[in-house]
Design an enzyme around this catalytic site. Structure first.
Site, PDB file in Angstrom:
ATOM      1  CD  GLU A   1       8.568  -4.411  -6.772  1.00  0.00           C
ATOM      2  OE1 GLU A   1       7.410  -4.413  -6.912  1.00  0.00           O
ATOM      3  OE2 GLU A   1       9.230  -3.489  -5.827  1.00  0.00           O
TER       4      GLU A   1
ATOM      5  CD1 TRP B   1      -2.199  -1.724   0.153  1.00  0.00           C
ATOM      6  CD2 TRP B   1      -2.990  -1.293   2.111  1.00  0.00           C
ATOM      7  NE1 TRP B   1      -3.470  -2.616   0.509  1.00  0.00           N
ATOM      8  CE2 TRP B   1      -3.926  -2.197   1.755  1.00  0.00           C
ATOM      9  CE3 TRP B   1      -3.302  -0.720   3.308  1.00  0.00           C
ATOM     10  CZ2 TRP B   1      -4.933  -2.925   2.394  1.00  0.00           C
ATOM     11  CZ3 TRP B   1      -4.522  -1.219   4.139  1.00  0.00           C
ATOM     12  CH2 TRP B   1      -5.313  -2.225   3.615  1.00  0.00           C
ATOM     13  CE  LYS B   2       4.532   1.158  -4.293  1.00  0.00           C
ATOM     14  NZ  LYS B   2       5.210   1.623  -5.455  1.00  0.00           N
TER      15      LYS B   2
ATOM     16  N   GLY C   1       1.704  -2.655  -6.205  1.00  0.00           N
ATOM     17  CA  GLY C   1       1.877  -1.224  -5.742  1.00  0.00           C
ATOM     18  C   GLY C   1       0.323  -0.715  -5.897  1.00  0.00           C
ATOM     19  N   GLY C   2       0.445   0.240  -6.852  1.00  0.00           N
ATOM     20  CA  GLY C   2      -0.938   0.922  -7.308  1.00  0.00           C
ATOM     21  C   GLY C   2      -2.174   0.501  -7.273  1.00  0.00           C
TER      22      GLY C   2
ATOM     23  N   GLY D   1       5.176   1.987 -11.094  1.00  0.00           N
ATOM     24  CA  GLY D   1       4.312   3.176 -10.975  1.00  0.00           C
ATOM     25  C   GLY D   1       4.495   3.812 -12.375  1.00  0.00           C
TER      26      GLY D   1
HETATM   27  P1  PGA Z   1       3.423  -0.369  -8.710  1.00  0.00           P
HETATM   28  O1  PGA Z   1       4.386  -0.720  -7.686  1.00  0.00           O
HETATM   29  O2  PGA Z   1       2.314  -1.556  -9.014  1.00  0.00           O
HETATM   30  O3  PGA Z   1       2.470   0.468  -8.478  1.00  0.00           O
HETATM   31  O4  PGA Z   1       4.206  -0.143 -10.063  1.00  0.00           O
HETATM   32  C1  PGA Z   1       4.997  -1.944  -7.328  1.00  0.00           C
HETATM   33  C2  PGA Z   1       5.920  -1.732  -6.081  1.00  0.00           C
HETATM   34  O5  PGA Z   1       6.425  -0.619  -6.094  1.00  0.00           O
HETATM   35  O6  PGA Z   1       6.029  -2.671  -5.372  1.00  0.00           O
END
Ligand code: PGA
Length: 245
Positions: free
Chosen positions: A161, A9-10, A228-229, A167
């Site tokens: 990654e 979720w950051k 992430g997003g 992102g």
């Molecule tokens: P993202 O991020 O799916 O928004 O590209 C992935 C992550 O940073 O783990």
């Protein structure tokens, strides 16, 4: 082996009420996905506020490597474990961009494993056009996993990654992902021997969504996805998890 789906979720959402709502949405939208291991990494602050679930494993996005003491603003692996975390994401490129070094990441990996957490180590090149990109990933793995003991390496997960894919809406080509997953597995073999190398899941992360998830999950050697997003949208994350069914 069950596929692993991690929601990172950051620094979202805005408050506990929104975190509970997102979590219950993820619970509902992933119901029935029996072949998936679902992991959610909320901000530390929300960890204790989320319901304990038998199906969804909670974790953290970072830990500090010391056990206790005068480290303002830090949280130890034991604290995270005591608050209900069972895994920690370590070495995410957004933390590396803030100055986290491989030496610190190495200490964090060992602290996480020593506390009984599963350690999800993130590695990836900044730029694909750099012809040394494989070497970058190798150098990260070697430094980050230095002196990690075989007996705890069974709780290790590696997430590939590529920084340029996080992102950005850009993603790795399945053929390139296959090559990288194979390359990472070979390094695990060098470090930990065959039996463990086959057990350490290698995940992909970077602009994963429900539409492209099947392309990555079809790649041999890919054990799941770090999202992430798209993990901030319960329905979208549910669809990613269910692309496995
Ligand atoms: P993202 O991020 O799916 O928004 O590209 C992935 C992550 O940073 O783990």
């Amino acid at each position: 082996m069950k596929r692993i789906f991690i929601a990172n979720w950051k620094m979202n959402p805005a408050n506990i009420a929104a975190a509970r709502k997102l979590f219950s949405g993820i619970t509902a939208h992933t119901a029935g996905a029996k072949n998936a291991r679902i992991l959610v990494a909320p901000p530390f602050l929300f960890l204790s506020a989320l319901p304990k679930s038998r199906r969804i494993v909670l974790g953290v996005q970072n830990i500090f490597y010391e056990k206790a003491g005068a480290y303002t603003g830090e949280i130890s692996a034991d604290m995270a474990f005591a608050a209900g975390a069972r895994f920690a994401i370590i070495g995410h490129s957004e933390r590396r961009a803030l100055g986290e070094t491989d030496a610190a990441i190495n200490l964090k990996i060992k602290a996480a494993l020593a506390s009984g957490l599963q350690a999800v180590l993130c590695v990836g090149e900044r730029d694909r056009t750099d012809e040394n990109f494989q070497h970058t990933v190798r150098a990260q793995l070697m430094a980050d996993l230095e002196t990690v003991q075989k007996k705890s390496a069974g709780r290790l997960v590696v997430a590939y990654e590529p920084v340029w894919a996080i992102g950005t809406g850009k993603t790795v080509e399945p053929r390139d992902l296959f090559e990288m997953a194979t390359y990472i597995r070979r390094i695990m073999l060098e470090l930990f021997g065959k039996a463990l190398a086959l057990r350490i899941p290698v995940l992909y992360g970077g602009s994963v969504n429900a539409a492209n998830a099947p392309d990555f999950l079809r790649v041999a050697g890919v054990g799941g996805l770090l999202v992430g997003g798209a993990s901030l949208d319960a329905q979208e994350f549910g669809a990613i998890v269910k692309s496995e069914l």
